[in-house]
Design an enzyme around this catalytic site. Sequence first.
Site, PDB file in Angstrom:
ATOM      1  N   LEU A 163      12.667  -8.450   6.689  1.00  0.00           N
ATOM      2  CA  LEU A 163      13.012  -9.749   6.107  1.00  0.00           C
ATOM      3  C   LEU A 163      13.053  -9.651   4.582  1.00  0.00           C
ATOM      4  O   LEU A 163      14.064  -9.937   3.951  1.00  0.00           O
ATOM      5  CB  LEU A 163      11.975 -10.801   6.546  1.00  0.00           C
ATOM      6  N   GLN A 212     -20.582  -3.821  -2.803  1.00  0.00           N
ATOM      7  CA  GLN A 212     -21.715  -4.140  -3.674  1.00  0.00           C
ATOM      8  C   GLN A 212     -23.046  -3.813  -2.989  1.00  0.00           C
ATOM      9  O   GLN A 212     -23.967  -3.308  -3.623  1.00  0.00           O
ATOM     10  CB  GLN A 212     -21.656  -5.630  -4.066  1.00  0.00           C
ATOM     11  N   GLY A 270     -23.800  -0.339  -3.256  1.00  0.00           N
ATOM     12  CA  GLY A 270     -23.962   0.124  -4.633  1.00  0.00           C
ATOM     13  C   GLY A 270     -23.052   1.297  -4.934  1.00  0.00           C
ATOM     14  O   GLY A 270     -21.886   1.310  -4.565  1.00  0.00           O
ATOM     15  N   GLU A 279       3.085 -11.168   5.069  1.00  0.00           N
ATOM     16  CA  GLU A 279       3.414 -12.231   6.026  1.00  0.00           C
ATOM     17  C   GLU A 279       3.067 -13.613   5.479  1.00  0.00           C
ATOM     18  O   GLU A 279       2.494 -14.443   6.165  1.00  0.00           O
ATOM     19  CB  GLU A 279       2.752 -11.964   7.381  1.00  0.00           C
TER      20      GLU A 279
END
Lengths: 396, 265
Positions: free
Chosen positions: A125, A353, A356, A380
Amino acid sequence: MDFTLPDEHRMIREEVRRFCDEEIEPIAQEIEDEHRFPEEIFDQLADLDVMGVPISEEYGGLGGDTLMYAVVAEELGRVSGSVALSYVAHTSLASKPIELFGTEAQKERWLTPLASGEYLGGWALTEPSSGSDASDMDTTAEKSEARSASERSGAAAEKDGDEWVLNGTKQFITNANVAGSVLVKAVTDPGEGYGGISTFIVDPEEDDGFEVTTVWDKMGLNASPTCEIKLTDVRVPEDRMLGERGDGWEQTKKTLDGGRISIAAISTGLAQGAYEAAKEYSTEREQFGQPISKFDAIRDKVVDMDRKIERARLLTHKSAWQYDQGQSVTRSSSLAKLDASEAAREVAEEAVQTLGGYGYTEDFSPQRFYRDAKLMEIGEGTSEIQHLVIGRELGL
Amino acid sequence: MKVLVTVKEVAAVEDEFQIAGTSIDETYLEYDLNEWDDYAVEEAVQLQEAGIADEVVAVTIGPERSEETIRMALAKGADRAVRIWDDALEGADLLDVGAKTAILEKVVEEEDPDIVLSGVQADDDGFGATGVSLADALGYEWAAVVNHLDQDSVESGTASVRRELEGGVEELTDVELPAVLTIQTGINEPRYASLRGIRQAQRKEIAPKTLGDLGLDAAAVENELELTDMYEPETESDATYFEGGPDEAAGQLADLLREKGVGAQ
C-alpha cells in the site's frame, strides 16, 4: 461474561509457546544480528498449520478464528518480533483479503499456497510519498489490449482478455523479497479519489517488471525483510484484479481493521517477553543484600508492566472476539493497536532499565524488544492516525 | 495391530513453593504430560504412521483436570483415550504400583492390545515399576528401558529392542508380542502437536471409567504404602580445588576418595 480462553485456544497457545521457546528464542538475537529471514522457522510453522490459522480449511487454512490467530501472533511476538511481523503481514494483509474479496478461482490459485505455508505473502500500500495519507498514491494500473498469449507472463496467461499494466514504487513492504504473491494497490481511475483504487495480485517470481530495489536496514525487526519495490510495466491479466475495479480503498479499510488486531497482538507479545525477562532478572539480581525486586523502585516497574500487558491483552482479545462475532471493530482494533503498541514500547524500555547495564547489551533480550516495539507505533497506521480513527468513531 | 500407551499427568512445582503437611498447594503446581510418556506416545504414533499399528489408544489414571494433558496425546495422533477415575482414587494420598497395576491390567484385558508402551517412570512419584509390574500381572513379556525399537520386527510379532542397562551398557533383545515395553527418553524425537491435530483432538473420545466399570472395587486399589512426610531435602554443594601439578593433584584426590570411603574394603 467469560474471560477464559477456550480449551482449544489454550492448548494451541501452550504448544506454540513450547515451539517458540525451543526453536525460535534460541536464534532470535542471531537472526537480528545477521539480518537473516529465518526460512527454516517458517517451514516448521507451515508443518504445524500455523501459516493459515484464520483461513478456511477449504483453502488449506486451519479454519480457526481471529482470537486463535491473535493468541498465536502474541506467542510469536513474545520471542521474536521479526518472525511475528512477517507472520501477521502474511496472514492478515496478504492472505485474508484474498479470502474476503477473491473469486473462487483466485482463492484456489493464490490463497491455498499462502494458507498452507508453501510460501509467504506480502501487501503493498505505502509509497515513498504516501504514508498516512495512503489513498494519495502514484502507482497506476492502466488497461491495455492483450498481447499475444506467448508474450504474457504468468500462469494465468491462458485466459484471453485485456491486461493491466502496473507502474510505480511501493515502500516498506514486508516480505516482498521472500513472497510468492504481493497484493498491490494501484490507481485505476485517476480523479475518482478513494473510488479510483484497485487491488492486484502480483507474482514477484513470474511477473516481469517486479523488482525489489531496497531491503532496508532498520532500528529493529531486521530478520523480517522490509522492502522497496519498483513496478515497471508489470503486465497482469484481468483475473489478477482482486474484487471489483475501484474497491481497493474499501478493501484496505477492512484489511487494516484486522491488521490492527495483528499489531496489537504482536505488541502484547513483545511486552510479555520484555516483562518476563525483567521479572526474572529482578528476582535473581541482588544488590544491597537482597533481590532488586524487593526494592519499591523495581517492584513498581514490574507491577506497571503487568498492568499494561493485561490491559493490552484484554483490548486485543476483545477486538478479536468482536471480529469473530461479525461486529465492527474499527474502534476496538484501533484502541487495541494504540494501547498495546505504547505498552510494548514502555514495558520494553522499563525492562532495559530494570536490567541496567546488562539491559543495554545484546546478550539480553530487552533491548531487542525495545527496538521492535517502536515499529508497532508506526506500522499499519501510526499512533497519530489511530487517534484520528478513534476520534472519528467518537464523533469528534 | 493395536497399541496401548499408558500416560500420566504429572505435577511439577514452581521454583518457590510451600509444603503443607504431606502435600503442596495447587497454586504452586503446574501439570504436564509425563516426559517419558511423551516419547511413548511418539513411538506409538510412528508405528501408526508406518502402517503397522491400526489404532493407538491412550490410557490414564487421573481426575477430570488431566484431560487437558491427555488430550495432547490425542493431538499428536492417538485415536482415543480412556481415563479411569473414581471417588476411591480421589481419596487416596498416593497410588502405589500395585494399585496402578490392578487398574491397568483390567484396561489391557478389555482393550486387548498387541503392544503396551509405557514411560520408564513418572516425573513426580518416580516408582519406575508400573510397566514391568503390569506385564507380570498380565503374563506378557516385557522389555524395560527401551531406547530403540525395530518397527519392522513388530510386524512379524516379535519386538526387537535395545535396552539401556547400567554403566552405559546396552542389550539387544527380542520379546514376543503381546508385550509391555517401557520407553526411555531419547528413543525418538517427540513432535510438536500440529494446530490441526490440536483442533481434531477436541473431538476425539476420552472415555471416563470408574473402578466399577472395570469390575474392581475400592479394595483393589488399597495401598501398601502410606505417605508419612514431605520435605525439601537440604541442598549442599561441596567443591574442593586441588592445587599443584598432576602428580600432586592426583595424590590429593586419592586421599580424598579414600577419606570418603571409595575403595574401602
